[in-house]
Design a protein around this motif. Sequence first.
Motif, short mmCIF file in Angstrom:
data_model
loop_
_atom_site.label_atom_id
_atom_site.label_comp_id
_atom_site.label_asym_id
_atom_site.label_seq_id
_atom_site.Cartn_x
_atom_site.Cartn_y
_atom_site.Cartn_z
N GLU A 1 -3.71 -1.85 -5.45
CA GLU A 1 -3.87 -1.53 -6.87
C GLU A 1 -2.54 -1.07 -7.47
OE1 GLU A 1 -6.56 -1.81 -8.84
OE2 GLU A 1 -7.60 -2.79 -7.15
N ARG B 1 -1.46 2.91 -8.11
CA ARG B 1 -2.07 3.75 -7.08
C ARG B 1 -1.49 3.42 -5.70
NH1 ARG B 1 -8.25 2.84 -5.58
NH2 ARG B 1 -7.22 1.18 -4.39
N ASP B 2 -1.54 2.13 -5.34
CA ASP B 2 -1.00 1.71 -4.03
C ASP B 2 0.45 1.23 -4.13
OD1 ASP B 2 -3.56 2.14 -2.90
OD2 ASP B 2 -4.20 0.18 -3.66
#
Length: 558
Positions: free
Chosen positions: A99, A102-103
């Motif tokens: 994501e 987020r990631d």
Amino acid sequence: MRDYDDLVAFLGEWGPFQRLVFFLLSASIIPNGFNGMSAVFLAGIPEHRCRVPAGANLSAAWRNAAIPLEVRDGRPPAPSRCRRYRLAAMLNFSAARLEPGRDVDLGQVEQEPCRDGWEYSRQPFRATIVSEWDLVCDNDWKTPLTTSLFFVGVLFGSFISGQLSDKFGRKNILFITMGIQTGFGFLQFFATSWEMFSILFLIVGMGQISNYVAAFILGTEILGKSVRIIYCTLGVCLFYAFGYMLLPLSAYFIRDWRELILTLTLPGLLYIPLWWFIPESPRWLISQGKLQEAEAIIRKAAEKNGVPAPDVIFDPVELQNLNSQDQQIYSILDLVRTQNIRCITIMSVILWMVISIGYFGLSLDTPNLHGDIYLNCFLSAVIEVPAYTIAWLLLQYLPRRYSMAGVLFLGGGVLLFIQLVPTYLSVLSIILVMTGKFGITASFSMVYVYTAELYPTVVRNMGVGASSMASRLGSILSPYFVYLGAYDRFLPYILMGSLTVLTGILTLFLPESYGAPLPDTIEQMLRVKGIKYRNANKCQKKSKDKEENSEIIKNTSL
């Protein structure tokens, strides 16, 4: 020996014939208003961003985050217009179900230019030449060049229009150039490339200024002395402003550039019937030896005005004697031959160029103002009406030097103040811009009269012509002043405001011509303020000695 004005004085100054010529020639200027500023909408730059291919196997999250954010003009971050995250990296992240934000830290993702083109907003324009031929990012230099090429056409047209009207007649060139403006404007509808559009736009610019010059000359030669001033300052200017007002009104309802082209050019066909109502210049006909045609026009004018015409209006012998008078030939070098006229020429060139940069720069910058582009453009046109009116009143009752400096200080000062206005006071910024446009427009109207009064009769046309050429160069540069706003929103206003204020100071050094008789020779010119002429007495003595020597030689030969 009587001049032309004395010979036709029996017609009166403001009869039905003069009123008809005044309003029809002024009406012929209307297309100049909306063609001159049409680039505001034809070359409008809509909001755009890099296109992400529809077939790319991206998750919804990565498709939404594909465009990095950037800060422009101190506003909240918006999607970048010219960059996107590298498509190959986004495909890998999406396939790994990572994501964005987020990631994956988006600040570490590599970026790339818009390899698959752009997506354009449909508001406020449905289509412009910018969205048609992708004149953005690496090609954004083509947008100001398009407008500059129009003004290059204006420059070329101003070179040839006077000579053509002298050779082929004022009326013929007026209607031919109106046809060029209409015909080549119509051909732009079928343009298939930016290059084709720009070449046609250049030719439209040539027709536009030639039409203006022909109408200007024809009106000044037909109308009497008292009406001539109003025609030159209010007639053509107000009808130009009226045409300018029609541009945003038309563009508001027609958002596609090709349809707008048709709307602006097809009304030119309505001017065809004017051929039978607008006469040729009797002055030009007389200069060509066509006395019978000139006399026929004057007799029709007398009939229309309800006044009797004398049996003989133009005496061939009297006109032949008038035209055969020996006149000294002057060249462009006479504009810089003496220190006084050289200073006036240099200051006039600077004055005209800066005023032109300010006028066209502010007019072309209306899309970058806060608020509705159509309303802002309409206000920019409306403000010209009081500007022309005030300019006419100032010319009537106040000294030229202080009037010119005053409106230049007003126009330049408010432009410098814009950078101090907070972003949330957008209405105040618009008011200041319109006030600046008011001052510069008023100075544009006044500078024609002021310059003509400074130069002597023997080089007046050349002096005004040279200054007008500087104005054309200023109009060519003006789109690039607007272009600088892409780097700093206030930079165009700072530059235009500073130049305008400095030019206002320069104006204070010009001589005052209000109430003074027009100079006929270079020696009769008013002196530039604050400049000492150490060799003036010496030059005057040489001139006097030369005249005495000529008299002695003449007496000796007798």
